[in-house]
Design an enzyme around this catalytic site. Structure first.
Site, PDB file in Angstrom:
ATOM      1  CB  ALA A  18     -49.792  22.024   9.388  1.00  0.00           C
ATOM      2  CG  ASN A  64      -3.488   0.786 -11.634  1.00  0.00           C
ATOM      3  OD1 ASN A  64      -3.066   0.613 -10.496  1.00  0.00           O
ATOM      4  ND2 ASN A  64      -3.424  -0.152 -12.554  1.00  0.00           N
ATOM      5  NE  ARG A  91      -0.818   3.929 -12.897  1.00  0.00           N
ATOM      6  CZ  ARG A  91      -0.563   2.619 -12.973  1.00  0.00           C
ATOM      7  NH1 ARG A  91      -0.896   1.941 -14.061  1.00  0.00           N
ATOM      8  NH2 ARG A  91       0.027   1.990 -11.980  1.00  0.00           N
ATOM      9  CB  THR A 126       5.913  -4.375  -6.532  1.00  0.00           C
ATOM     10  OG1 THR A 126       6.488  -4.669  -7.806  1.00  0.00           O
ATOM     11  CG2 THR A 126       4.649  -3.586  -6.745  1.00  0.00           C
ATOM     12  CD  GLN A 163       8.351   0.677  -1.086  1.00  0.00           C
ATOM     13  OE1 GLN A 163       7.122   0.741  -1.053  1.00  0.00           O
ATOM     14  NE2 GLN A 163       9.014   0.436  -2.198  1.00  0.00           N
ATOM     15  CB  ALA A 218      -0.906  -0.014   1.231  1.00  0.00           C
ATOM     16  CB  ALA A 219       4.413   1.773   0.015  1.00  0.00           C
ATOM     17  CG  ASN A 246     -47.495  10.495  10.617  1.00  0.00           C
ATOM     18  OD1 ASN A 246     -47.343   9.641   9.747  1.00  0.00           O
ATOM     19  ND2 ASN A 246     -47.794  11.750  10.338  1.00  0.00           N
TER      20      ASN A 246
HETATM   21  C1  UD1 Z   1       1.338  -4.356 -10.606  1.00  0.00           C
HETATM   22  C2  UD1 Z   1       2.207  -5.491 -11.194  1.00  0.00           C
HETATM   23  C3  UD1 Z   1       1.510  -6.035 -12.449  1.00  0.00           C
HETATM   24  C4  UD1 Z   1       0.110  -6.494 -12.101  1.00  0.00           C
HETATM   25  C5  UD1 Z   1      -0.685  -5.394 -11.411  1.00  0.00           C
HETATM   26  C6  UD1 Z   1      -1.991  -5.972 -10.856  1.00  0.00           C
HETATM   27  C7  UD1 Z   1       4.569  -5.014 -10.704  1.00  0.00           C
HETATM   28  C8  UD1 Z   1       5.827  -4.490 -11.241  1.00  0.00           C
HETATM   29  N1  UD1 Z   1       3.502  -4.980 -11.535  1.00  0.00           N
HETATM   30  O1  UD1 Z   1       1.300  -3.309 -11.549  1.00  0.00           O
HETATM   31  O2  UD1 Z   1       2.255  -7.118 -12.988  1.00  0.00           O
HETATM   32  O3  UD1 Z   1      -0.529  -6.922 -13.278  1.00  0.00           O
HETATM   33  O4  UD1 Z   1       0.040  -4.868 -10.287  1.00  0.00           O
HETATM   34  O5  UD1 Z   1      -2.861  -4.985 -10.393  1.00  0.00           O
HETATM   35  O6  UD1 Z   1       4.535  -5.481  -9.574  1.00  0.00           O
HETATM   36  N2  UD1 Z   1       3.473  -0.331  -4.258  1.00  0.00           N
HETATM   37  C9  UD1 Z   1       4.274  -0.214  -3.143  1.00  0.00           C
HETATM   38  N3  UD1 Z   1       5.527   0.324  -3.286  1.00  0.00           N
HETATM   39  C10 UD1 Z   1       6.007   0.749  -4.478  1.00  0.00           C
HETATM   40  C11 UD1 Z   1       5.187   0.603  -5.623  1.00  0.00           C
HETATM   41  C12 UD1 Z   1       3.920   0.065  -5.479  1.00  0.00           C
HETATM   42  O7  UD1 Z   1       3.863  -0.595  -2.033  1.00  0.00           O
HETATM   43  O8  UD1 Z   1       7.154   1.236  -4.517  1.00  0.00           O
HETATM   44  C13 UD1 Z   1       2.108  -0.907  -4.089  1.00  0.00           C
HETATM   45  C14 UD1 Z   1       0.995   0.023  -4.521  1.00  0.00           C
HETATM   46  O9  UD1 Z   1       0.537   0.780  -3.408  1.00  0.00           O
HETATM   47  C15 UD1 Z   1      -0.063  -0.943  -5.034  1.00  0.00           C
HETATM   48  C16 UD1 Z   1       0.730  -2.157  -5.478  1.00  0.00           C
HETATM   49  O10 UD1 Z   1       2.020  -2.042  -4.908  1.00  0.00           O
HETATM   50  O11 UD1 Z   1      -0.969  -1.325  -4.019  1.00  0.00           O
HETATM   51  C17 UD1 Z   1       0.863  -2.242  -7.003  1.00  0.00           C
HETATM   52  O12 UD1 Z   1       1.435  -1.045  -7.479  1.00  0.00           O
HETATM   53  P1  UD1 Z   1       0.911  -0.359  -8.808  1.00  0.00           P
HETATM   54  O13 UD1 Z   1       1.749   0.841  -9.069  1.00  0.00           O
HETATM   55  O14 UD1 Z   1      -0.550  -0.207  -8.785  1.00  0.00           O
HETATM   56  O15 UD1 Z   1       1.354  -1.497  -9.868  1.00  0.00           O
HETATM   57  P2  UD1 Z   1       0.652  -1.846 -11.242  1.00  0.00           P
HETATM   58  O16 UD1 Z   1       1.171  -0.928 -12.287  1.00  0.00           O
HETATM   59  O17 UD1 Z   1      -0.807  -1.932 -11.075  1.00  0.00           O
HETATM   60 MG    MG Z   2      -2.156  -1.338  -9.564  1.00  0.00          MG
END
Ligand code: UD1
Ligand code: MG
Length: 419
Positions: A389, A227, A16, A78, A72, A10-11, A343
């Site tokens: 009323a 997103n 977008r 990710t 983080q 969730a970081a 009522n």
């Molecule tokens: C990611 C996946 C993609 C998948 C999609 C599904 C990667 C590289 N890509 O892409 O393959 O199809 O999810 O929805 O993993 N987050 C962090 N720290 C960061 C970056 C992101 O905690 O540094 C968290 C975000 O808060 C989010 C999740 O990771 O909850 C996914 O990040 P997001 O940027 O939405 O990745 P997608 O482009 O959707």
């Molecule tokens: Mg995503």
């Protein structure tokens, strides 16, 4: 089931969404999307880590003691997010489920199925995949001639052929803890995006000869990753349909599902009828055999007891409407406790807000509030009392049992004979 730990990502910045609110706090059917994911995670895990980063403070305020928060520091993708959790997993040798907090439609049954397959196949990693018509914003699942998963390819790095793949990564995985830690340490920076992709771990594990399995969602909509605001409204519509179908299965009539909006967590008793163009928000409890709507707004912290009715163009907020009480035509009731068999006439308004405070109105059993009465809170109306009323009951007034009050401002004129 054996022990499972879950990591909720969730970081991320959620760029977008173009929003000042962290993406995962945006509500889906009245509930922040991260809460939907945590609700699911609680059903399957013994311990939950939530990785926070962007606007960590706001998110931490929202989370409670049931999760372990991991920070983080730099938002480097990710894989980097999961690396922040690795020290926590040092002495753990079980399975780790990873989910993204932006995937609120995911059901626990699907994750359980993923876990079962993971264990049966003795896999190092099992990915939850889905077949979607438009794969553009997802990582693609690359398979070899034998159908074995060999890699996940992100849109930016995909070849034209890979872009045609319709099987996508939902961002949900199950890992053996040790394989996760080892694989993570070998993920290199993605040069295009300047991020460490968790998805690169698949090819690494495969190269090491480890088993990578995939469990496919039967309903791809569960894997919807939010997103953008467009994704958010799509998720809201799907969740709404689920909520309405559950109510109907439980014996609530929804006359027109296409114009009925009920938040997650609202409760409605059997044989109640929800008429068209009605909005019922979170933390609302409606009893049995109630009629709600059409064109009605039931707001949070409202209790509507059995056999009560709320009709056209009515709004009720932070209030209790007692058994068999009626408010059937264009009223506003806020911060009120209303007894049984009351009522509320057409056009009644509780003036609950004086510019500073929200004040309370109490209306006891059997009272009759005449059309267009204004109750300037705080006020109390006794049992079986009556307002004429157009009457204005001024701030601080206590109308006693059986009293009849009329006029502007309301003057007490007599006591009713028969109570
Ligand atoms: C990611 C996946 C993609 C998948 C999609 C599904 C990667 C590289 N890509 O892409 O393959 O199809 O999810 O929805 O993993 N987050 C962090 N720290 C960061 C970056 C992101 O905690 O540094 C968290 C975000 O808060 C989010 C999740 O990771 O909850 C996914 O990040 P997001 O940027 O939405 O990745 P997608 O482009 O959707
Ligand atoms: Mg995503």
């Amino acid at each position: 089931m054996e022990q499972v730990r879950t990591i909720v990502l969730a970081a991320g910045k959620g760029t977008r969404m173009r929003s000042d609110l962290p993406k995962v706090l945006h509500p889906v059917c009245g509930q922040p999307m991260v809460d939907h994911v945590l609700g699911m995670a609680r059903e399957i895990s013994s311990l939950i880590y939530v990785v926070v980063g962007h606007q960590a403070q706001k998110l931490c305020c929202h989370l409670d003691h049931r999760v372990k928060i991991v920070h983080q520091k730099k938002l480097l993708g990710t894989a980097d997010a999961i690396r922040a959790v690795v020290p926590e997993l040092k002495k753990y040798s079980g399975d780790v489920v990873i989910v993204c907090a932006d995937t609120p439609l995911l059901k626990k049954e699907s994750v359980k199925r993923l876990l079962t397959m993971h264990r049966k196949q003795r896999a190092a990693c099992t990915i939850l995949t889905a077949i979607v018509p438009d794969a553009a914003q997802y990582g693609r699942i690359v398979r070899d001639d034998k159908g074995q998963v060999v890699a996940i390819r992100e849109e930016k790095d995909a070849s034209p052929q890979e872009k045609d793949i319709q099987e996508i990564n939902t961002g949900v995985y199950c890992f053996r803890a040790k394989d996760l830690s080892l694989g993570l340490s070998r993920i290199a920076l993605n040069k295009k995006k300047k991020e460490y992709y968790l998805t690169d771990i698949i090819a690494i594990l495969k190269r090491d000869g480890k088993i990578v399995a995939a469990s496919r969602l039967s309903d791809a909509r569960e894997g919807l990753g939010i997103n953008t605001r467009k994704d958010l409204s799509a998720a809201d519509a799907i969740m709404r349909q689920r909520i309405l179908e559950k109510f109907m299965a439980d014996g609530v009539s929804i006359v027109d599902p296409s114009t009925t909006y009920i938040d997650a967590g609202a409760k409605i008793g059997r044989d109640s009828v929800i008429r068209p163009c009605t909005v019922i928000e979170k933390d609302v409890v409606i009893g049995k055999r109630c009629f709600i709507g059409p064109f009605c707004h039931v707001r949070p912290r409202t209790r509507i007891k059995d056999d009560a009715q709320v009709g056209n163009f009515a709004e009720i907020s932070r209030s209790t409407l007692g058994e068999k009480s009626l408010m059937k035509h264009f009223s506003f009731i806020g911060d009120a406790t209303i007894g049984k068999n009351v009522n509320i006439g057409a056009g009644v308004v509780t003036a609950n807000y004086d510019g500073k405070n929200k004040n309370k109105t109490t209306i006891a059993n059997g009272a009759f509030i005449g059309s267009d009465s204004i109750l300037v809170a705080p006020v109390s109306i006794g049992a079986s009392a009556l307002t004429g009323a157009g009457c204005v009951v001024t701030k601080g007034q206590r109308i006693l049992k059986g009293q009849v009050v009329v006029g502007v401002p309301g003057k007490i004129i007599k006591r009713k004979k028969a109570l």
